[in-house]
Design an enzyme around this catalytic site. Sequence first.
Site, PDB file in Angstrom:
ATOM      1  N   GLU A 247       0.603  -0.945   0.195  1.00  0.00           N
ATOM      2  CA  GLU A 247      -0.170   0.176   0.394  1.00  0.00           C
ATOM      3  C   GLU A 247       0.831   1.030   0.353  1.00  0.00           C
ATOM      4  O   GLU A 247       1.172   2.106   0.960  1.00  0.00           O
ATOM      5  CB  GLU A 247      -0.649   0.162   0.723  1.00  0.00           C
ATOM      6  CG  GLU A 247      -1.782  -1.099   1.372  1.00  0.00           C
ATOM      7  CD  GLU A 247      -3.059  -0.929   2.634  1.00  0.00           C
ATOM      8  OE1 GLU A 247      -3.586  -0.259   2.667  1.00  0.00           O
ATOM      9  OE2 GLU A 247      -3.902  -1.796   2.369  1.00  0.00           O
TER      10      GLU A 247
ATOM     11  N   GLU B 259      -5.574  -8.201   0.876  1.00  0.00           N
ATOM     12  CA  GLU B 259      -6.174  -8.131   2.624  1.00  0.00           C
ATOM     13  C   GLU B 259      -7.734  -7.781   1.998  1.00  0.00           C
ATOM     14  O   GLU B 259      -8.069  -6.557   0.718  1.00  0.00           O
ATOM     15  CB  GLU B 259      -5.386  -6.681   2.602  1.00  0.00           C
ATOM     16  CG  GLU B 259      -4.134  -6.460   3.506  1.00  0.00           C
ATOM     17  CD  GLU B 259      -3.538  -5.734   4.376  1.00  0.00           C
ATOM     18  OE1 GLU B 259      -4.667  -4.976   4.416  1.00  0.00           O
ATOM     19  OE2 GLU B 259      -2.623  -5.388   4.032  1.00  0.00           O
TER      20      GLU B 259
HETATM   21  C1  FCB Z   1      -3.907  -2.175   4.956  1.00  0.00           C
HETATM   22  C2  FCB Z   1      -3.014  -2.295   6.095  1.00  0.00           C
HETATM   23  C3  FCB Z   1      -2.849  -3.219   7.201  1.00  0.00           C
HETATM   24  C4  FCB Z   1      -4.286  -3.626   7.772  1.00  0.00           C
HETATM   25  C5  FCB Z   1      -5.532  -2.636   7.439  1.00  0.00           C
HETATM   26  C6  FCB Z   1      -6.698  -2.707   8.130  1.00  0.00           C
HETATM   27  O1  FCB Z   1      -4.389  -0.662   5.171  1.00  0.00           O
HETATM   28  O2  FCB Z   1      -2.208  -2.827   4.737  1.00  0.00           O
HETATM   29  O3  FCB Z   1      -1.751  -3.301   7.883  1.00  0.00           O
HETATM   30  O4  FCB Z   1      -4.163  -2.225   8.695  1.00  0.00           O
HETATM   31  O5  FCB Z   1      -5.540  -1.971   6.482  1.00  0.00           O
END
Ligand code: FCB
Length: 490
Positions: free
Chosen positions: A178, A389
């Site tokens: 990210e 994620e």
């Molecule tokens: C993302 C991050 C991760 C976590 C999630 C909820 O932005 O990559 O580390 O904090 O959100």
Amino acid sequence: MTVQSKPLDDAVGTGEVRFPADFTWGMATASYQIEGAVAEDGRTPSIWDTFSRVPGAVMGGDTGDVACEHYHRMPSDVALLADLGATSYRFSVSWPRVRPDAGPVNPAGLAFYDRLVDELLGHGIAPWLTLYHWDLPQALEDAGGWTNRDTAHRFVDYALAVHDVLGDRVPTWTTLNEPFCSSLLGYTAGHHAPGRQEGAAGLVAAHHLLLGHGLVTTELRSRGADRLGLSLNLTVPDPSDPDDLVDVDAARRIDALHNRLFLDPVFRGSYPADLLEDTSHLTWQRKPWYDVVRDGDLAITSAPIDVLGVNYYHGNEVSGHLRTDVVGVGADGPDRVAVSPFVGSEHVTFPSRGLPVTDMGWEIQPEGLHRLLRRLHDDYPRLPIYLTETGAAFADVPDEHGVVHDPDRIAFLDSYLRAVHLAVDEGVDVRGFFQWSFCDNFEWAFGYAKRFGLVHVDYDTQLRTPKSSAHWYAELSRTGMLPATESLGG
Ligand code: FCB
């Protein structure tokens, strides 16, 4: 007219769905969020150690000093991952463990990841390694951090040190997690470490992160790595009123700053022309910020990759008008005031669509994920995609028997997975899903107040308790099948 998010059920129904037999069922974490042991075996501070000590920067004054004590509990955590059916584990390596103060390689720090990788392989879990999940050595920040071009080169030194030791056993290497957050949230908004609020610094940081990504990709490929990529958090911006030119322009601006600022240099070797126009008045060290982009840089940022990691939690309704009915207002958060990360487009607002929200105040919007996957398929090179994620925070509390029921998380994951499945059915090459997160952990500026885990962590005792979602996920991994939604227990 307000665009309502189309209920996903209209598109995918609620029946049983089956994923491909070789689909990856993963879980994800990040070093600073779980490891603790911040001063052990030679590790020195990262920007998050420093930032979490700034008054008001993190809710409750929490830090990652202890976190989930994963550094000391790693073997039993890996055994639990295996029990819960993880076929892959996405973890990140801590730069200040491997090269404390960005100096010489620290064998004791690397040894931890060496043991972790062997432990994973011993349990039949494929390691998925992220080199940078935001814990920059503080010593590098003291020299300018990601606004200093040299940091991209230091990133290569660090990556090579990790690859020298783990290259023989880790199949998948991702450079950045990210970069939107580590650039614009860290250097423009000040919501994340290092907490700088310096306008165009976020764009400069973004470029140097992408440069580091490209340099590392090229170096690792020349050393034989063949599954390289990065994880981008992408959004789906919908104008509040598609007939209002101001709203349409606002959505375009968010698309440029959140999505194309990263996708285009990686896949097209260029920055979006509209983004350059929106930000042409912004300066860095008294010159147009874009002067930091040197000849040849974009050939580096666009070094070919093999897999794209997509992190998706929610999209946004976007308006160019001053609106007060916005998402997240009234939600809790750190005391320190962050400014807009959308540099040059600070006027943009994010009206609420009235969708259900998680404990983060984030809208639950699975159909956005389906649209995002379709868009990537249509607009960018068709690489294998992994959802690296998604997940949801809810205020999970053990009952009197110590059992943690989290039906909301199961319903969330079910709906997001149906969106993925629909995209797969339509021909989008999505090969796996990493749930965020294996266990409750340090949720950045929200500290320990937000629980994303499949496994509940009692921070007083470090007791791990798999939530009902963990058992549900284990079954999903075993069968590859989502049961019909009416069977979801409450
Ligand atoms: C993302 C991050 C991760 C976590 C999630 C909820 O932005 O990559 O580390 O904090 O959100």
